[in-house]
Scaffold this active site. Sequence first.
Site, PDB file in Angstrom:
ATOM      1  N   HIS A 199     -13.643   3.668  -0.590  1.00 36.98           N
ATOM      2  CA  HIS A 199     -13.585   4.595  -1.718  1.00 36.98           C
ATOM      3  C   HIS A 199     -14.324   5.893  -1.406  1.00 36.98           C
ATOM      4  O   HIS A 199     -13.899   6.978  -1.780  1.00 36.98           O
ATOM      5  CB  HIS A 199     -14.221   3.959  -2.958  1.00 36.98           C
ATOM      6  CG  HIS A 199     -13.297   2.996  -3.618  1.00 36.98           C
ATOM      7  ND1 HIS A 199     -13.722   2.122  -4.583  1.00 36.98           N
ATOM      8  CD2 HIS A 199     -11.981   2.782  -3.469  1.00 36.98           C
ATOM      9  CE1 HIS A 199     -12.695   1.408  -4.986  1.00 36.98           C
ATOM     10  NE2 HIS A 199     -11.633   1.784  -4.329  1.00 36.98           N
ATOM     11  N   ARG A 306       2.305   4.313  -4.125  1.00 35.14           N
ATOM     12  CA  ARG A 306       1.748   2.966  -3.926  1.00 35.14           C
ATOM     13  C   ARG A 306       1.451   2.375  -5.304  1.00 35.14           C
ATOM     14  O   ARG A 306       0.587   2.877  -6.016  1.00 35.14           O
ATOM     15  CB  ARG A 306       0.451   3.037  -3.132  1.00 35.14           C
ATOM     16  CG  ARG A 306       0.616   3.456  -1.678  1.00 35.14           C
ATOM     17  CD  ARG A 306      -0.747   3.492  -1.008  1.00 35.14           C
ATOM     18  NE  ARG A 306      -0.674   3.557   0.439  1.00 35.14           N
ATOM     19  CZ  ARG A 306      -0.900   4.675   1.138  1.00 35.14           C
ATOM     20  NH1 ARG A 306      -1.187   5.803   0.528  1.00 35.14           N
ATOM     21  NH2 ARG A 306      -0.844   4.645   2.461  1.00 35.14           N
ATOM     22  N   ARG A 342       7.230   2.393  -4.224  1.00 32.50           N
ATOM     23  CA  ARG A 342       7.149   1.252  -3.308  1.00 32.50           C
ATOM     24  C   ARG A 342       6.823  -0.004  -4.097  1.00 32.50           C
ATOM     25  O   ARG A 342       5.920   0.004  -4.943  1.00 32.50           O
ATOM     26  CB  ARG A 342       6.066   1.481  -2.253  1.00 32.50           C
ATOM     27  CG  ARG A 342       5.965   0.294  -1.299  1.00 32.50           C
ATOM     28  CD  ARG A 342       5.032   0.530  -0.164  1.00 32.50           C
ATOM     29  NE  ARG A 342       3.640   0.434  -0.568  1.00 32.50           N
ATOM     30  CZ  ARG A 342       2.626   0.611   0.246  1.00 32.50           C
ATOM     31  NH1 ARG A 342       2.851   0.941   1.514  1.00 32.50           N
ATOM     32  NH2 ARG A 342       1.391   0.511  -0.169  1.00 32.50           N
ATOM     33  N   GLU A 443       7.256  -0.925   9.310  1.00 30.43           N
ATOM     34  CA  GLU A 443       5.836  -0.967   9.648  1.00 30.43           C
ATOM     35  C   GLU A 443       5.443  -2.237  10.404  1.00 30.43           C
ATOM     36  O   GLU A 443       4.280  -2.455  10.709  1.00 30.43           O
ATOM     37  CB  GLU A 443       4.975  -0.801   8.388  1.00 30.43           C
ATOM     38  CG  GLU A 443       5.352  -1.674   7.222  1.00 30.43           C
ATOM     39  CD  GLU A 443       4.540  -1.355   5.963  1.00 30.43           C
ATOM     40  OE1 GLU A 443       3.546  -0.626   6.037  1.00 30.43           O
ATOM     41  OE2 GLU A 443       4.917  -1.868   4.896  1.00 30.43           O
ATOM     42  N   ARG A 477      -6.708  -2.652  11.095  1.00 31.42           N
ATOM     43  CA  ARG A 477      -6.887  -1.239  10.729  1.00 31.42           C
ATOM     44  C   ARG A 477      -8.157  -0.984   9.928  1.00 31.42           C
ATOM     45  O   ARG A 477      -8.592   0.151   9.783  1.00 31.42           O
ATOM     46  CB  ARG A 477      -5.658  -0.714   9.973  1.00 31.42           C
ATOM     47  CG  ARG A 477      -5.453  -1.339   8.632  1.00 31.42           C
ATOM     48  CD  ARG A 477      -4.084  -0.972   8.075  1.00 31.42           C
ATOM     49  NE  ARG A 477      -4.180  -0.032   6.969  1.00 31.42           N
ATOM     50  CZ  ARG A 477      -3.191   0.235   6.122  1.00 31.42           C
ATOM     51  NH1 ARG A 477      -2.029  -0.368   6.263  1.00 31.42           N
ATOM     52  NH2 ARG A 477      -3.346   1.069   5.144  1.00 31.42           N
ATOM     53  N   CYS A 514       5.665   7.964   6.321  1.00 36.42           N
ATOM     54  CA  CYS A 514       4.700   8.112   5.237  1.00 36.42           C
ATOM     55  C   CYS A 514       3.314   7.586   5.612  1.00 36.42           C
ATOM     56  O   CYS A 514       2.395   7.598   4.803  1.00 36.42           O
ATOM     57  CB  CYS A 514       5.194   7.423   3.969  1.00 36.42           C
ATOM     58  SG  CYS A 514       5.425   5.648   4.171  1.00 36.42           S
TER      59      CYS A 514
END
Length: 586
Positions: A199, A306, A342, A443, A477, A514
């Site tokens: 965040h 999202r 999405r 992806e 990731r 994206c």
Amino acid sequence: MHSSVMFTIHGVSASKGIAIGRVHIVDHGQFEVSERSIKPARVKNEIARFHRALRSARNELSAVKDKIPPDTATDVGAFIDTHLLMLEDSALTNAPVKFISEKLCNAEWALKVQRDALVAVFEAMDDPYLRTRKDDIDHVVNRIQRILLKRNKPARGRSANPLSDRIVFADDLTPADTVLMQHQGISAFLTEFGGPNSHTAILARSFRIPAVVGLHSARAYLRDDELVIVDGQRGVIIVDPDRTTIRHFERRRREIDRQTIARKRLRKSPVVTSDGESIVLQANVELPSDMHAAAQVGAAGIGLYRTEYLFMNRKEPPGEEEQYRAYLKMVNALKGAPVTIRTLDLGADKQVDGSRPGAPGSSNPALGLRAVRLCLKEHSLFRPQLRAILRVSARNPVRMMIPMLSNMQELLQVLQLIKECERELKTDGKAFDPNMPVGAMIEVPAAAVCADLFARRLDFLSIGTNDLIQYTIAIDRIDDEVSYLYDPLHPAVLRLIQMTINAGKKVGIPVAMCGEMAGDALYTRLLLGLGLKEFSVHPNALLEVKQAINETHIGDARKLAQRIMRAVRTATRDSLIDEINQPGAA
Ligand code: PEP
Ligand code: MG
């Protein structure tokens, strides 16, 4: 004595930009808490003390919320609301009280035991958004502990505004502290932990404050008041810089400032390469306020909305009606520009109803039941979303995008479910667009290799490099220990991107990108050279990417891109990327 020798510490870039200033070290790691026994007669008092601390924590946070500048792009208030909600949650309010009365111990210890139990659950999670909730627990618990232990507030100090122009270094920062510090005029963030998806990192980007995270070893080398240069682009800090280095970075900073101001003029200009090719440039959004940011930079629609945020921080998932209204609001804010919604991309072991899972997560959550896999298993979760998106498509330019497809069977199942939802809507007398475009994110490497097969059944593809790179190079990731391996220029990644673009071209459907790679202007020319025609990027990156597109000659970029594709060594690729980005090179 600390000798004056310039040195560099490497971290992970979380927000671009350059800052030069003195360090302010914020000390608010885990508080040392020990167990104390209390007499049964003291239990009531101890519980009252705990409740007072909860109340003070709530008051402090509400005060922070009131100070949020109204023009803040990201929905910072939502972050603080999350913490306020956690302060109401029985996991933090009732469980410690029960522990105090059962174990006859002090409030600090009861809270620590509960914190450890909650954190253990969240630590097993994979999804970056949900994993940040582990940090949220620590932030909220630390706030209560500080009050219980009567410690001073973090970031209070020497003068009325001790943080003005300071470079704040902390183990990690709460979103609330981050907002306050931004308000006090800090010039950069540095954190020891946390990845670029935390965040704090999201806020730093939203505030356009340079930030470097994951600076593991830095605590041992940094001192309060020390002069530091923060290079947010490269994710490094330079400690105790000499004059020449300072001058070099001052020049770079002035240049960046000049470019940012100049770019504002691009807001309304078309997105066309110097050899006349029109390119689609859209924005990625997740929170309602991002729509505002997207409209402000003149995005030609939304390439990735999202929807996960709608499902978080709540006990029950939103129903069809609530989703319908939320999507409609987002679409209306864009005033007729297309919006790509999405479908849900929640992760493996977390419950969508917000309850805490009892069992520990799978050992490889990133490879587990997430996104479309979860949706296909839980139709009761998927169907209301499919119906809501279909209904919004009735009068609006909406596209539906499926994340994480890995085989054809999944795609066929999704298409079948969409058909079923359409039939139901017809029976219910609810309107929808029977021709609503349905696309997929590419992806997973398997999907990229078989992109031609997917392309035949879909209306568009969108390359999600964040996950594609993670799965291709086998690096988590969100694990900053292996982020040095995260390499968008890895030949395997470039080949998969090229294959996907070619597959779309062959079948005649658009291919977008994206993932974060699309929003890094360093790669714009390369991607154009590989044949990419549609980009969807964070609103803050949009004008920079637009400028890079406008300054690119695709014919020249194509030749340079092929050279980069053939380059094996990292150093060669890096120098070719520099070459391709030279003014006039492409
Ligand atoms: C991606 O994986 O590149 C992507 C855009 O999706 P997310 O970051 O939400 O997984
Ligand atoms: Mg993804």
